[in-house]
Design a protein around this motif. Structure first.
Motif, PDB file in Angstrom:
ATOM      1  N   SER A   1       0.833  -1.199   0.000  1.00 27.78           N
ATOM      2  CA  SER A   1       0.000   0.000   0.000  1.00 27.78           C
ATOM      3  C   SER A   1       0.870   1.251   0.000  1.00 27.78           C
ATOM      4  CB  SER A   1      -0.918   0.001   1.228  1.00 27.78           C
ATOM      5  OG  SER A   1      -1.602   1.232   1.336  1.00 27.78           O
ATOM      6  N   ILE A   2       0.617   2.148  -0.944  1.00 25.83           N
ATOM      7  CA  ILE A   2       1.364   3.405  -1.016  1.00 25.83           C
ATOM      8  C   ILE A   2       1.001   4.308   0.157  1.00 25.83           C
ATOM      9  CG2 ILE A   2       1.653   5.523  -2.355  1.00 25.83           C
ATOM     10  CD1 ILE A   2       3.190   3.247  -3.473  1.00 25.83           C
ATOM     11  N   SER A   3      -0.246   4.260   0.586  1.00 27.45           N
ATOM     12  CA  SER A   3      -0.663   5.113   1.709  1.00 27.45           C
ATOM     13  C   SER A   3       0.146   4.795   2.960  1.00 27.45           C
ATOM     14  CB  SER A   3      -2.155   4.921   1.982  1.00 27.45           C
ATOM     15  OG  SER A   3      -2.927   5.290   0.859  1.00 27.45           O
ATOM     16  N   THR A   4       0.340   3.504   3.242  1.00 29.14           N
ATOM     17  CA  THR A   4       1.145   3.117   4.407  1.00 29.14           C
ATOM     18  C   THR A   4       2.595   3.535   4.240  1.00 29.14           C
ATOM     19  OG1 THR A   4      -0.309   1.212   4.759  1.00 29.14           O
ATOM     20  CG2 THR A   4       1.832   1.179   5.854  1.00 29.14           C
ATOM     21  N   SER A   5       3.154   3.302   3.050  1.00 30.96           N
ATOM     22  CA  SER A   5       4.550   3.688   2.795  1.00 30.96           C
ATOM     23  C   SER A   5       4.725   5.195   2.896  1.00 30.96           C
ATOM     24  CB  SER A   5       4.984   3.199   1.414  1.00 30.96           C
ATOM     25  OG  SER A   5       4.849   1.795   1.298  1.00 30.96           O
ATOM     26  N   LEU A   6       3.724   5.946   2.427  1.00 33.00           N
ATOM     27  CA  LEU A   6       3.821   7.401   2.455  1.00 33.00           C
ATOM     28  C   LEU A   6       3.804   7.933   3.878  1.00 33.00           C
ATOM     29  CD1 LEU A   6       3.894  10.066   0.919  1.00 33.00           C
ATOM     30  CD2 LEU A   6       1.394  10.005   0.838  1.00 33.00           C
ATOM     31  N   VAL A   7       2.963   7.349   4.726  1.00 36.60           N
ATOM     32  CA  VAL A   7       2.903   7.805   6.121  1.00 36.60           C
ATOM     33  C   VAL A   7       4.251   7.626   6.799  1.00 36.60           C
ATOM     34  CG1 VAL A   7       1.895   7.330   8.375  1.00 36.60           C
ATOM     35  CG2 VAL A   7       0.428   7.438   6.358  1.00 36.60           C
ATOM     36  N   ASN A   8       4.868   6.465   6.604  1.00 34.31           N
ATOM     37  CA  ASN A   8       6.169   6.210   7.227  1.00 34.31           C
ATOM     38  C   ASN A   8       7.259   7.100   6.645  1.00 34.31           C
ATOM     39  OD1 ASN A   8       5.006   4.132   8.764  1.00 34.31           O
ATOM     40  ND2 ASN A   8       5.409   2.610   7.187  1.00 34.31           N
ATOM     41  N   ALA A   9       7.256   7.245   5.315  1.00 30.75           N
ATOM     42  CA  ALA A   9       8.292   8.055   4.668  1.00 30.75           C
ATOM     43  C   ALA A   9       8.129   9.530   4.997  1.00 30.75           C
ATOM     44  CB  ALA A   9       8.240   7.844   3.152  1.00 30.75           C
TER      45      ALA A   9
END
Length: 505
Positions: free
Chosen positions: A91-99
């Motif tokens: 999921s890009i949304s999860t990766s974006l939150v962490n990044a």
């Protein structure tokens, strides 16, 4: 003002939309996302190609894929963003939150430090034009501005991490090093304070002795591994902040403002004993609660002492209370440096934004969270520091030559009032524009810094998306940076109106 803001939001939204279309288009057609699998001889290559095609919707035309991304972004209005999946199905949304969390804490701290240090240096350089301090700031600004980012990052990894960790194993400062530090400290203080030659020699000599004595004392008591401030130094820091704020606002003639600041310090000492248990083992809610108590106490004390200058007294008391609270937190943080070294003998890592599976009390975890910020923050701060100091110096010099500033001087106003109340606010108006663009620019510029220091932030997300010809991570990067640019420009517009009331009309 509201109509202006709404118009700016509409124009910014249109620009973001057109930019997203262009970026999506050039990313999709920049290569073949299946190239590595087409050349693979693995038996599961065909299944991997089918999975990647399904994850990236490669069977659809590029404009259909863009529309799917855009409709997912539109759901952010209801706080239910759907940015799709990357080529691996994550999921890009999860990766974006962490990044975004890693990058924003880095960029925000670097921007704040660059603004505070750069603007202060620029103001002092303008006031001390053609002095030794001015020439030193100018030289440093051009030097920092011309240094390659990756080169500075590599040097900091060598000297700020590897060699510092070696030194911290058995820290000691030689007599020569203490003398050099004392002389540099004395030269800096003398150049900032200015005055005739006799005054410079006296202030520089005293500051050099203080610097040399502090370094020698710290070395003798083993302060480098067991540091602390202590209540007397906390009181001294808060008193210095109170006196400085009083001098900058009303000068030293209004004793009520000064009494308000001193009363705030006395209340802080009482609170230091009352809330000592919370301070030693806090949580984030407790820290926010204690900060709120300090601010409310400052408001009450300022209102009681203020008289006709009640608003100024309140702000000075709040500043003093925040300084006392910050010094208290710094004291506890320093006291936990030794326990942190026991858990992590080589404190500063050269790779990553934190230690894996590191657990400990609140303040030691704060150290682990903070030391990883030091080196990349220095790199990003140095990048912005030069521009802030040069623009501030130029703007300040232009402002203090205006007719209204000369008129203020001719009326007999003190130099403090002329600088702080007539020149400074108008000189800061152009700087707000730089801040707006610099914040978004730093997010993009952090790509190189994060690569050198191994941070899994927005830079890594953007780089991986380009390498895989995957538009989803690239568009997530654009979504954050573009939104940051729009929001910071809106903040700049509001800051214009605050700094110059004429802009409101």
């Amino acid at each position: 003002m509201l109509r202006f803001i709404l118009r700016r939001l509409g124009v910014s939204a249109l620009i973001l939309f057109l930019g997203s279309v262009f970026l999506f288009f050039i990313t999709v057609f920049s290569g073949d996302p299946l190239e590595d699998l087409r050349e693979s001889r693995e038996r599961t290559a065909q299944q991997q190609m089918e999975a990647r095609t399904r994850n990236m919707n490669l069977n659809e035309p590029w404009f259909v894929r863009y529309w799917m991304w855009l409709t997912g972004v539109a759901k952010c209005v209801t706080l239910n963003c759907d940015l799709g999946n990357d080529s691996t199905g994550a999921s890009i949304s999860t990766s974006l939150v962490n990044a975004a969390g890693s990058t924003l804490r880095l960029v925000t701290l670097a921007t704040a430090l660059a603004i505070i240090i750069g603007v202060t240096m620029g103001i002092l350089a303008a006031i001390r034009q053609y002095s030794g301090f001015d020439y030193a700031v100018t030289f440093a600004a051009f030097l920092f501005y011309s240094l390659p980012v990756f080169w500075v990052a590599v040097l900091l990894k060598e000297y700020g991490a590897i060699r510092f960790n070696n030194w911290m194993a058995d820290p000691s400062v030689s007599l020569t090093t203490a003398l050099i530090v004392g002389l540099l400290f004395g030269l800096t203080i003398a150049s900032v304070l200015g005055g005739d030659l006799r005054r410079k020699l006296v202030t520089g000599g005293v500051a050099a002795l203080v610097g040399f004595g502090a370094m020698t004392y710290f070395d003798q008591v083993g302060w480098w591994r067991q540091p602390a401030l202590g209540l007397p130094l906390i009181i001294l820091i808060a008193a210095g902040a109170g006196v400085l704020l009083t001098y900058l606002t009303v000068g030293t003639t209004n004793r009520k403002i000064l009494y308000s600041s001193l009363t705030t310090i006395a209340a802080g000492v009482v609170g230091w004993f009352i809330f000592n248990g919370w301070i030693v083992a806090p949580t984030y809610p407790l820290l926010l609660l204690m900060l709120a108590i300090a601010i409310v106490s400052g408001i009450v004390i300022g209102w009681f002492w203020g008289g006709w200058d009640r608003n100024i007294a309140i702000w000075v008391s709040i500043g003093t209370a925040v300084a006392f609270a910050g010094a208290t937190a710094l004291d506890q943080l320093l006291r936990n440096w030794g326990p942190f070294l026991d858990r992590k003998p080589r404190p500063i890592s050269t790779i990553g934004s934190g230690s894996v599976n590191f657990e400990g009390p609140f303040w030691t975890e704060m150290w682990d969270w903070g030391v990883q910020l030091i080196l990349p923050t220095i790199v990003l701060t140095v990048i912005s520091l030069a521009s802030y100091s040069r623009y501030t110096r130029a703007s300040m010099l232009e402002t203090i030559r205006q007719d209204y500033v000369r008129t203020a001087r001719s009326k007999g106003l003190s130099e403090r009032v002329v600088i702080t109340k007539h020149a400074l606010r108008n000189a800061l108006i152009p700087i707000t524009t730089i801040v707006a663009f610099d914040f978004a620019g730093l997010i993009g510029g952090a790509v190189v810094t994060e690569t050198v220091f191994g941070w899994k932030g927005m830079g890594a997300l953007f780089q991986e998306g380009l390498q895989r010809v995957d538009p989803a991570p690239v568009m997530a990067f654009y979504l954050v940076t573009g939104t940051a640019a729009v929001l910071m420009n809106m903040v700049a517009d509001i800051a214009y109106a605050f700094l110059d009331p004429r802009i409101r009309t």
